[in-house]
Design a protein around this motif. Structure first.
Motif, mmCIF file in Angstrom:
data_model
loop_
_atom_site.group_PDB
_atom_site.id
_atom_site.type_symbol
_atom_site.label_atom_id
_atom_site.label_comp_id
_atom_site.label_asym_id
_atom_site.label_seq_id
_atom_site.Cartn_x
_atom_site.Cartn_y
_atom_site.Cartn_z
ATOM 1 N N LEU A 93 -11.418 0.372 -2.834
ATOM 2 C CA LEU A 93 -10.229 1.143 -3.199
ATOM 3 C C LEU A 93 -9.451 0.493 -4.336
ATOM 4 N N GLN B 247 -4.561 1.953 -9.241
ATOM 5 C CA GLN B 247 -3.395 2.146 -8.381
ATOM 6 C C GLN B 247 -2.824 3.554 -8.518
ATOM 7 N N TYR C 33 0.850 -1.188 0.000
ATOM 8 C CA TYR C 33 0.000 0.000 0.000
ATOM 9 C C TYR C 33 0.890 1.243 0.000
ATOM 10 N N TYR D 5 -9.252 7.254 3.573
ATOM 11 C CA TYR D 5 -10.495 7.427 2.818
ATOM 12 C C TYR D 5 -11.705 7.296 3.736
ATOM 13 N N SER E 137 -4.381 10.020 -2.613
ATOM 14 C CA SER E 137 -3.790 9.973 -1.273
ATOM 15 C C SER E 137 -2.805 11.117 -1.079
ATOM 16 N N ASP F 42 0.372 3.997 -1.300
ATOM 17 C CA ASP F 42 -0.338 5.266 -1.167
ATOM 18 C C ASP F 42 -0.275 5.792 0.262
ATOM 19 N N ARG G 105 -5.234 6.109 -6.943
ATOM 20 C CA ARG G 105 -5.138 6.019 -5.484
ATOM 21 C C ARG G 105 -3.926 6.795 -4.967
ATOM 22 N N MET H 230 -10.807 1.990 -7.728
ATOM 23 C CA MET H 230 -10.964 3.444 -7.742
ATOM 24 C C MET H 230 -10.955 3.980 -9.168
#
Length: 375
Positions: free
Chosen positions: A359, A177, A146, A333, A184, A148, A180, A362
């Protein structure tokens, strides 16, 4: 991440498990420990000195090289074609590889899925998180992080440093991806300055240095004073930012040496941990997780060191967010959250964990992002 179709990416990732640090319900069973002569192969789609995606993986390979009883072989600039199948088979048949990391997203289907069944005593692990339990070969697996979370922290640093309140983001393609990461980064910046904006330019592919240079100059000409990116090699963008006297935030690996004055921080992969952990399991003859996911808390991603332009106040805000991620208390989020067209994408009272399947699909840019997804 390398070129993929948005539809394929979304469809595949909807099948993932949803625990914070995901392990497949069943484990591939490795044979007894191989002993001291374990051969591990790494395959890169580009140059391993690209200051980006491939270099991040190569840093992981370097960590494996430092392990006792391990021989590492590497092949760079291998396209996402049958060429990677030939490379894998050569590593197995000529070099005696027992573990291979083909690191590019497009290597998985059909290439890893073609080679793995032919060599059941060889483990092939892929960066991208595409493994599906019950469908894919037992001697294959995948891993991803992750990142982000690190982009959110980088956004805090950017928001706290920007004087114009105008940020820029150069990205390859509007797939989940990438979106996101953009969102972020923006939400992190807006946590410091709610009025901040992020101008996005999509170049169309993962490695297009000419278009990346054009995008960087265009953003700077518009008065943007911090630029980050999601492309394979940030080198050109970082160098232009430094040359033109604005701030930059990196991606994939640490690019601070390219911009000693303007580099603020960056979102990095921590592949050395992932690769050494996998090799240790192999050497010990222990089962490996088919599907590995995690963020800052699990050590799969990290934040670059802060540059000289980052104030103590801004660094403290970023460190506080990092501490919340480490404690598992940070939610990026949550509602009410609107996209940049005014639509509510997360209703009030709703909070999405990093593992929430929504997510993974997205398809929007949050309010404050200037640009569109093309959909």
């Amino acid at each position: 991440m390398n070129a993929i179709a948005k539809k394929t990416f979304t469809h595949t990732l909807k099948k993932l498990c949803t625990s914070t640090f995901i392990f497949s319900l069943s484990f591939a069973l490795l044979p007894a420990a191989y002993g001291d002569d374990v051969v591990v192969g790494f395959i890169y789609v580009g140059s391993k000195g690209d200051y980006g995606y491939n270099q991040a993986h190569a840093l992981g390979a370097a960590a494996v090289k430092a392990m006792p009883g391990v021989k590492v072989i590497e092949e760079e600039n291998v396209p996402e074609t049958i060429a990677v199948q030939n490379t894998m088979e050569s590593m197995i048949n000529l070099d005696g590889a027992k573990l291979i990391f083909p690191t590019s997203f497009g290597y998985f289907d059909p290439h890893i899925l073609t080679v793995a069944p032919k060599y059941p005593d060889v483990t092939i692990l892929h960066a991208g998180g595409l493994y599906q339990e019950g469908k894919h070969p037992l001697n294959a697996g995948s891993y991803f992080g992750y990142i982000d979370e690190a982009q959110y922290i980088a956004g805090i640093v950017a928001g706290g440093t920007s004087k114009s309140g105008k940020l820029g983001f150069i990205a390859a393609k509007p797939i989940p991806q990438v979106l996101r990461n953009i969102n972020s980064f923006t939400l992190g910046a807006q946590s410091v300055n709610p009025k901040i904006t992020t101008q996005v330019i999509f170049t169309g592919d993962w490695a297009m240095p000419v278009k990346e240079a054009e995008a960087a100059n265009s953003l700077i000409d518009q008065g943007i004073d911090v630029i980050t990116m999601h492309v394979d090699s940030p080198k050109v963008i970082i160098e232009i930012c430094e040359r033109r006297g604005i701030y930059s935030s990196g991606y994939h690996a640490d690019q601070s040496e390219l911009a000693p004055k303007g580099y603020l921080t960056g979102a990095e992969w921590n592949w050395p941990k992932v690769y050494t952990d996998f090799v240790t399991l192999l050497k010990d003859g222990k089962p490996f997780p088919h599907l590995l996911r995690g963020g800052i808390k699990e050590g799969l991603v990290k934040v670059s060191k802060y540059g000289p332009a980052v104030s103590a106040k801004t660094a403290a805000l970023a460190d506080a967010a990092k501490a919340k991620f480490m404690a598992g208390d940070m939610v990026i989020y949550k509602g009410e959250l609107k996209d940049n067209k005014g639509n509510v994408v997360i209703p009030a009272g709703t909070a999405l964990s990093q593992t929430d399947i929504q997510l993974e699909s997205m398809d929007y840019l949050v309010a404050g992002v200037i640009g569109n997804t093309g959909s």
